[in-house]
Motif scaffolding. Structure first.
Motif, PDB file in Angstrom:
ATOM      1  N   HIS A  51       0.759  -1.275   0.096  1.00 17.78           N
ATOM      2  CA  HIS A  51      -0.081  -0.020  -0.014  1.00 17.78           C
ATOM      3  C   HIS A  51       0.895   1.172  -0.121  1.00 17.78           C
ATOM      4  O   HIS A  51       0.530   2.063  -0.772  1.00 17.78           O
ATOM      5  N   VAL A  52       2.064   1.256   0.763  1.00 19.01           N
ATOM      6  CA  VAL A  52       2.874   2.305   0.922  1.00 19.01           C
ATOM      7  C   VAL A  52       3.424   2.758  -0.429  1.00 19.01           C
ATOM      8  O   VAL A  52       3.625   3.699  -1.024  1.00 19.01           O
ATOM      9  N   LYS A  53       3.874   1.783  -1.183  1.00 22.14           N
ATOM     10  CA  LYS A  53       4.419   1.744  -2.576  1.00 22.14           C
ATOM     11  C   LYS A  53       3.468   2.009  -3.676  1.00 22.14           C
ATOM     12  O   LYS A  53       3.602   2.821  -4.587  1.00 22.14           O
ATOM     13  N   TYR A  54       2.249   1.548  -3.536  1.00 23.78           N
ATOM     14  CA  TYR A  54       1.193   1.571  -4.801  1.00 23.78           C
ATOM     15  C   TYR A  54      -0.181   2.257  -4.623  1.00 23.78           C
ATOM     16  O   TYR A  54      -0.967   2.110  -5.419  1.00 23.78           O
ATOM     17  N   GLY A  55      -0.260   2.329  -3.392  1.00 21.17           N
ATOM     18  CA  GLY A  55      -1.596   2.772  -2.908  1.00 21.17           C
ATOM     19  C   GLY A  55      -2.657   1.617  -3.001  1.00 21.17           C
ATOM     20  O   GLY A  55      -2.468   0.589  -3.104  1.00 21.17           O
ATOM     21  N   GLY A  56      -4.076   1.905  -3.347  1.00 22.86           N
ATOM     22  CA  GLY A  56      -5.138   0.963  -3.453  1.00 22.86           C
ATOM     23  C   GLY A  56      -5.209   0.524  -4.899  1.00 22.86           C
ATOM     24  O   GLY A  56      -6.406   0.193  -5.231  1.00 22.86           O
ATOM     25  N   LYS A  57      -4.287   1.080  -5.690  1.00 29.27           N
ATOM     26  CA  LYS A  57      -4.488   0.745  -7.120  1.00 29.27           C
ATOM     27  C   LYS A  57      -4.246  -0.687  -7.700  1.00 29.27           C
ATOM     28  O   LYS A  57      -4.108  -1.037  -8.781  1.00 29.27           O
ATOM     29  N   VAL A  58      -3.771  -1.497  -6.734  1.00 28.18           N
ATOM     30  CA  VAL A  58      -3.087  -2.976  -7.265  1.00 28.18           C
ATOM     31  C   VAL A  58      -4.040  -3.827  -6.539  1.00 28.18           C
ATOM     32  O   VAL A  58      -4.887  -3.756  -5.515  1.00 28.18           O
ATOM     33  N   LEU A  59      -4.060  -5.254  -7.125  1.00 24.90           N
ATOM     34  CA  LEU A  59      -4.834  -6.149  -6.473  1.00 24.90           C
ATOM     35  C   LEU A  59      -4.531  -6.662  -5.188  1.00 24.90           C
ATOM     36  O   LEU A  59      -3.207  -6.524  -4.960  1.00 24.90           O
TER      37      LEU A  59
END
Length: 208
Positions: free
Chosen positions: A84-92
């Motif tokens: 979440h820190v690296k990609y936020g909520g935009k990944v599965l």
């Protein structure tokens, strides 16, 4: 800060093998985090919630897990946090980004060479073909269960036989056919169908 780390380390002694506590504490202090040891939950061993309205990251782990299951589940949830820190909520939730983070966080655990051989082998196998969680990786789940306390009233679902009745939580079921890693079971009271993990610990019952 040091006294806080020491207090957390002391509190973790009953849950995690001592040699891994410094690593877990370092992960705890890597972000603003609320870490909670939870009452046993039937549906999950751990949980991660991202920050919301200024709140910190939140991780909860079931307090009834054996030390190795607690450790692996904790690393699993921290992988959600770092994803979440690296990609936020935009990944599965368990996509390639999470798998890479889980692998990255597992490597220091394996490098310490303090895990039982069966668990180490299962984890190494997982690194080559990561599943969503320890609860869906049959080989890792079996290895971790070797260190559970024995409850003679309970049995693995896969061992009780088709059409046998069992209790899981407050519900009574009849076991049906195996679908990949889960059995299609019928809840006796309502007739509803549920998929139950083949390695779920259940209470066998006499025919209803």
């Amino acid at each position: 800060m040091n006294s806080k780390r020491e207090n957390i380390s002391k509190a973790l002694i009953r849950y995690i093998p001592a040699c891994y506590i410094p690593y877990v504490v370092d992960l705890m202090f890597s972000e603003k985090l609320a870490f909670r040891i939870s009452k046993p939950r039937k549906t999950k061993a751990g949980d991660y919630r991202p920050p919301f309205n200024g709140e910190p990251h939140r991780i909860s782990i079931n307090g009834d897990l054996n030390p190795y299951a607690f450790l692996i589940t904790t690393v699993h949830e921290f992988a959600h946090m770092t994803t979440h820190v690296k990609y936020g909520g935009k990944v599965l939730p368990h996509g390639i980004e999470w798998k890479n983070e889980f692998k990255r966080l597992l490597i220091p655990v394996l490098e310490q060479k303090e895990l039982p051989e069966t668990i180490e082998k299962a984890l190494m196998r997982s690194l080559h073909n990561l599943k969503a969680s320890s609860c869906s990786d049959i080989h890792l789940m079996r290895a971790l269960r070797e260190f559970n306390e024995v409850d003679h009233d309970m049995e693995l679902l896969e061992n009780i036989g088709n059409n046998m009745y069992f209790r899981l939580g407050k519900m009574t079921f009849q076991r049906g056919i195996l679908r990949r890693r889960k059995y299609l079971c019928t809840e006796v009271k309502t007739g509803k169908k549920y998929l139950v993990n083949r390695l779920a610990e259940v209470e066998p019952l006499k025919d209803e």
